[in-house]
Design an enzyme around this catalytic site. Structure first.
Site, PDB file in Angstrom:
ATOM      1  N   PRO A   2      24.844  19.293 -17.076  1.00  0.00           N
ATOM      2  CA  PRO A   2      26.262  19.626 -17.021  1.00  0.00           C
ATOM      3  C   PRO A   2      26.951  19.274 -18.332  1.00  0.00           C
ATOM      4  CG  PRO A   2      25.585  18.501 -15.021  1.00  0.00           C
ATOM      5  CD  PRO A   2      24.426  18.434 -15.965  1.00  0.00           C
ATOM      6  N   GLU A   3      27.808  20.183 -18.795  1.00  0.00           N
ATOM      7  CA  GLU A   3      28.539  19.967 -20.042  1.00  0.00           C
ATOM      8  C   GLU A   3      29.994  19.672 -19.709  1.00  0.00           C
ATOM      9  OE1 GLU A   3      27.650  22.964 -23.014  1.00  0.00           O
ATOM     10  OE2 GLU A   3      25.730  23.389 -22.060  1.00  0.00           O
ATOM     11  N   ARG A 118      16.521  15.234 -10.252  1.00  0.00           N
ATOM     12  CA  ARG A 118      15.665  14.719 -11.326  1.00  0.00           C
ATOM     13  C   ARG A 118      15.750  13.198 -11.463  1.00  0.00           C
ATOM     14  NH1 ARG A 118      14.416  18.795 -15.090  1.00  0.00           N
ATOM     15  NH2 ARG A 118      13.099  17.219 -16.094  1.00  0.00           N
ATOM     16  N   LYS A 163      25.934  17.233 -44.348  1.00  0.00           N
ATOM     17  CA  LYS A 163      24.921  17.464 -43.316  1.00  0.00           C
ATOM     18  C   LYS A 163      24.131  18.744 -43.619  1.00  0.00           C
ATOM     19  CE  LYS A 163      26.154  14.073 -40.415  1.00  0.00           C
ATOM     20  NZ  LYS A 163      27.242  13.434 -41.151  1.00  0.00           N
TER      21      LYS A 163
END
Length: 282
Positions: A2-3, A118, A163
Site C-alpha cells: 500500500p502506498e 504475508r 544524484k
C-alpha cells in the site's frame, strides 16, 4: 505494498469508524506483528484500557493517539501495513481467520482486527514521554510529505543535484519524498512527461516543477478513488480502490498509450517493474 493513497484511505476510515472505540481487551496472535520493546505483553499492557483518538499519517505509517477515559494521553499506536496488512471492523466478535494477527476488542462488543497474509506488518506502542521517531526509527528517515510546503521544485533540485541514480529510483526512496511507491511513481512520471531512466541530477527546473505538480495531482486523484485495485489493499469495510481502472501506464505493458497510441514499455529499474510511454516520456 500500500502506498500513500491507500494508507490515507485507511486513516480516514479509522478516524471515521472508530469514534470513541474503547479498547478493553487485546489478543496478539502473532508475536512478530509487535515491533516495540517488550513484545506483546508490554504492548497489551500499555494499549488496553484506551480510547482510540485522532489518526494521522506520516509516509506509509498510521499514527493513532491513545487516551484514558479522562482523555489524558497514553501515547500512540503506530502501524505500518507493509505489503498485505489491513484492518477490518466487525460489529461483533467472531472467529479469527488464519491470517488474523492482532485483535482489539471494544467494551460494546465490536472488534478491530488486523489481518496480514504475508505477516510483514508491524505495530508499536509509543509512550507519551517519548517522541515517535525515537521508537519507530523508520519515521526519522522519511523525506517531506508530498502535500507539505517543504516539498517543492527547489527542494528537489537541491536534493537531487548530485544524484546519479534514475529519477524512478529516487522517487521510490522514502528519504526523497514520503509515501510514494511503484504505482504512483510510474503514473507521476508519465503525467510529468519524464523518462523514468533519466538521471536525477539531469532534470531541469521546469521538469522538477512538473514532477511536483504531477505527483500531488496523481495522489489527490487516487485518494479520491480510495486507492488502487492493483494491490491487495482493502479498506476497513472490505472495499478496494478504484484507481486501477484509470492507470495511464502501470501494468499496461504492450497496450496503446491513451495519449499518443504508442505501445507502453516495461523494464526493471532498481529492481522494480517500470512502465512508461517511449513517445510521451522521451
Amino acid at each position: 505494498m500500500p502506498e500513500l493513497p491507500e494508507v490515507e484511505t485507511v486513516r480516514k476510515g479509522l478516524e471515521k469508524l472508530l469514534n470513541d472505540f474503547y479498547i478493553e481487551r487485546i489478543e496478539v496472535l502473532k508475536e512478530r506483528s509487535i515491533a516495540s520493546n517488550g513484545g506483546s505483553k508490554n504492548f497489551i499492557d500499555n494499549v488496553k484500557n484506551s480510547y482510540l483518538g485522532n489518526w494521522e499519517r506520516r509516509g506509509k505509517y498510521l499514527i493513532g493517539s491513545l487516551l484514558t477515559k479522562e482523555k489524558y494521553s497514553k501515547g500512540f499506536l503506530v502501524v505500518h501495513l507493509r505489503m498485505t496488512g489491513q484492518f477490518k471492523l466487525l460489529e461483533k466478535e467472531d472467529l479469527a481467520c488464519k491470517h488474523t494477527r492482532v485483535r482489539f476488542f471494544e467494551e460494546r462488543g465490536r472488534e478491530l482486527r488486523f489481518i496480514d497474509i504475508r505477516n510483514f506488518g508491524q505495530m508499536w506502542h509509543v509512550p507519551s514521554s517519548r517522541l515517535i521517531p525515537e521508537i519507530v526509527s523508520g519515521i526519522k528517515r522519511l523525506g517531506p510529505e508530498p502535500f507539505s510546503d517543504d516539498f517543492n521544485s527547489h527542494y528537489l533540485e537541491e536534493y537531487l543535484k548530485k544524484k546519479t541514480r534514475s529519477i524512478k529510483s529516487a522517487l521510490l526512496d522514502q528519504e526523497t519524498v514520503a509515501g510514494v511507491g511503484n504505482i504512483y511513481a510510474d503514473e507521476t512520471l508519465f503525467d510529468a512527461g519524464i523518462n523514468p531512466k533519466k538521471e536525477s541530477r539531469n532534470l531541469k527546473s521546469n521538469e522538477l516543477k512538473r514532477l511536483c505538480n504531477s505527483l500531488v495531482k496523481i495522489l489527490n486523484i487516487s485518494i479520491g478513488e480510495g486507492g488502487t485495485t492493483f494491490s491487495d489493499f482493502r479498506d476497513l469495510e472490505g472495499i478496494n480502490g478504484n484507481y486501477g481502472g484509470q492507470a495511464w501506464v502501470y501494468r499496461r505493458t504492450g497496450e496503446n498509450c491513451r495519449k499518443c497510441g504508442e505501445k507502453i514499455l516495461r523494464e526493471k529499474i532498481c529492481g522494480r517493474s517500470t512502465h512508461w510511454c517511449p513517445n510521451c516520456q522521451k
